[in-house]
Design a protein around this motif. Structure first.
Motif, PDB file in Angstrom:
ATOM      1  N   UNK A 153       4.381  -1.172  10.660  1.00  0.00           N
ATOM      2  CA  UNK A 153       5.370  -0.092  10.724  1.00  0.00           C
ATOM      3  C   UNK A 153       6.659  -0.521  10.029  1.00  0.00           C
ATOM      4  N   UNK A 154       7.066  -1.767  10.257  1.00  0.00           N
ATOM      5  CA  UNK A 154       8.258  -2.269   9.573  1.00  0.00           C
ATOM      6  C   UNK A 154       8.039  -2.303   8.057  1.00  0.00           C
ATOM      7  N   UNK A 155       6.826  -2.669   7.640  1.00  0.00           N
ATOM      8  CA  UNK A 155       6.528  -2.737   6.216  1.00  0.00           C
ATOM      9  C   UNK A 155       6.621  -1.388   5.530  1.00  0.00           C
ATOM     10  N   UNK A 168      11.831   6.247  11.990  1.00  0.00           N
ATOM     11  CA  UNK A 168      11.245   7.579  12.064  1.00  0.00           C
ATOM     12  C   UNK A 168      10.125   7.660  11.023  1.00  0.00           C
ATOM     13  N   UNK A 169       8.892   7.808  11.500  1.00  0.00           N
ATOM     14  CA  UNK A 169       7.738   7.783  10.606  1.00  0.00           C
ATOM     15  C   UNK A 169       7.377   9.178  10.110  1.00  0.00           C
ATOM     16  N   UNK A 170       6.837   9.248   8.900  1.00  0.00           N
ATOM     17  CA  UNK A 170       6.213  10.457   8.404  1.00  0.00           C
ATOM     18  C   UNK A 170       4.703  10.207   8.371  1.00  0.00           C
ATOM     19  N   UNK A 189      11.434   2.719   2.228  1.00  0.00           N
ATOM     20  CA  UNK A 189      12.566   3.638   2.061  1.00  0.00           C
ATOM     21  C   UNK A 189      13.779   2.838   1.600  1.00  0.00           C
ATOM     22  N   UNK A 190      14.164   1.920   2.433  1.00  0.00           N
ATOM     23  CA  UNK A 190      15.215   0.943   2.162  1.00  0.00           C
ATOM     24  C   UNK A 190      15.224   0.019   3.362  1.00  0.00           C
ATOM     25  N   UNK A 191      15.670  -1.201   3.184  1.00  0.00           N
ATOM     26  CA  UNK A 191      15.624  -2.166   4.282  1.00  0.00           C
ATOM     27  C   UNK A 191      16.440  -1.695   5.475  1.00  0.00           C
ATOM     28  N   UNK A 192      17.526  -0.987   5.208  1.00  0.00           N
ATOM     29  CA  UNK A 192      18.381  -0.534   6.312  1.00  0.00           C
ATOM     30  C   UNK A 192      17.752   0.597   7.106  1.00  0.00           C
ATOM     31  N   UNK A 193      16.643   1.188   6.590  1.00  0.00           N
ATOM     32  CA  UNK A 193      15.972   2.260   7.327  1.00  0.00           C
ATOM     33  C   UNK A 193      15.279   1.730   8.581  1.00  0.00           C
ATOM     34  N   UNK A 220       0.844  -1.209   0.000  1.00  0.00           N
ATOM     35  CA  UNK A 220       0.000   0.000   0.000  1.00  0.00           C
ATOM     36  C   UNK A 220       0.873   1.251   0.000  1.00  0.00           C
ATOM     37  N   UNK A 221       1.975   1.209   0.759  1.00  0.00           N
ATOM     38  CA  UNK A 221       2.859   2.375   0.799  1.00  0.00           C
ATOM     39  C   UNK A 221       3.512   2.607  -0.554  1.00  0.00           C
ATOM     40  N   UNK A 222       3.899   1.543  -1.244  1.00  0.00           N
ATOM     41  CA  UNK A 222       4.457   1.688  -2.595  1.00  0.00           C
ATOM     42  C   UNK A 222       3.428   2.351  -3.511  1.00  0.00           C
ATOM     43  N   UNK A 223       2.160   1.923  -3.394  1.00  0.00           N
ATOM     44  CA  UNK A 223       1.103   2.515  -4.214  1.00  0.00           C
ATOM     45  C   UNK A 223       0.917   3.999  -3.883  1.00  0.00           C
TER      46      UNK A 223
END
Length: 334
Positions: free
Chosen positions: A287-289, A249-251, A294-298, A153-156
């Motif tokens: 939240x992890x998803x 860190x969430x937006x 961003x990137x896996x390391x984020x 969903x975030x990618x969309x």
């Protein structure tokens, strides 16, 4: 003696409901507070109200807890009540331990682990197949669906708004988070308050104060809804920091997506599958998803690993504490 035990079970159950509220308050509002969509007190007040409303929307999860974990039918009233009491004590103990260390563990699985441990220590049959179907499988699949669903969903969302001004998008999603946080809090009340109703109902049925094939009394629903709402309003700041900032860190956009996906999973399990799933597992994985987009390391996977360890330990540790309490209290209360 039986009447006194029932009163004690009801009181301890409402105490567990209260700890559930402050332990899991972060589930509903940590993302909204960390993105500054809501102030902490406004968020807690809204979550408390929505928890109360959600608790009154159904009883399917409560009935699963009451009838699908431990078999009390052939137990003496004394044994059944002691098992329920010790299950609650085991669940409360693990809730307080994980709260102290700021780990978002599952109150749901604390209670289920407590029931299993106390039931086995009391020599009662456990519904193994039902536990696998209603607890273990949802425990595995809900976080996976939360992670993958939130990621997709975030990618969309990123694709849809790729040409929009970042400041405008942030402002809109910050407003939208009010609705998503309310939906998440409603789902928390729908799921978690019902578990306390189920335990109280077990105790009432044991001594004939409620019919096994009847409905959960209204006073039980209102008491459970009130206890979890008061607990929610008292806050859970340690765990809120973990969910809101230490994982990633969430937006506002990511906070909105994580809350929305989590709420949908809670509703589906409550209304369709009647499965008692963990709001903690669901929101944390979501939240992890969204963070992984961003990137896996984020994502701070070290923090995620500590949370995962707490998840794995929850059922066996709550079961162990409940079993020890049963071995101690059963003869003493006899």
């Amino acid at each position: 003696m039986e009447a006194a035990l029932v009163v004690l079970v009801v009181a301890i159950a409402l105490g567990f409901d209260y700890t559930n509220g402050f332990h899991d308050a972060a589930n509903a509002i940590a993302t909204s507070v960390s993105t500054r969509a809501l102030t902490p007190r406004v968020a807690l007040g809204m979550a408390a109200v929505m928890n109360f409303v959600g608790a009154l929307l159904g009883t399917e999860v409560a009935e699963t807890i009451a009838t699908s974990i431990v078999d009390l039918q052939d137990a003496s009233n004394h044994t059944a009540l002691v098992v329920v009491l010790c299950a609650l004590l085991g669940a409360i103990a693990w809730n307080l331990i994980t709260w102290w260390f700021g780990l978002p563990s599952s109150s749901t699985h604390s209670l289920i682990g407590g029931l299993v441990g106390a039931g086995l220590a009391g020599g009662l049959p456990i519904y193994g197949e039902a536990i696998v179907d209603k607890v273990v499988l949802p425990m595995i699949f809900s976080p996976l669906i939360g992670f993958v669903g939130a990621y997709l969903v975030m990618v969309a969302v990123l694709w849809i708004f790729k040409s929009s001004a970042p400041s405008r998008v942030t402002r809109r999603f910050r407003l939208a988070q009010t609705a998503s946080a309310a939906a998440m809090a409603l789902g928390h009340g729908l799921q978690d308050a019902q578990k306390t109703m189920g335990v109280i109902y077990m105790a009432l049925v044991t001594v004939g104060w409620a019919a096994a094939d009847g409905t959960i009394p209204l006073w039980v629903k209102l008491a459970a809804a009130t206890a979890i709402s008061l607990g929610t309003y008292s806050g859970g700041w340690r765990i809120m920091r973990t969910l809101g900032r230490r994982i990633i860190e969430l937006d506002p956009a990511r906070g909105f997506v994580a809350e929305s996906v989590s709420a949908l999973i809670l509703y589906a399990n409550a209304f369709i599958l009647h499965a008692p799933v963990s709001t903690t597992h669901t929101i944390t994985s979501a939240i992890m998803g969204v963070g992984a987009t961003r990137r896996l390391s984020a994502v701070r996977w070290g923090v995620a690993k500590n949370i995962g360890v707490a998840w794995i330990l929850t059922i066996p540790m709550a079961a162990l504490v409940a079993a020890v309490m049963t071995w101690i209290l059963h003869p003493l209360l006899g």
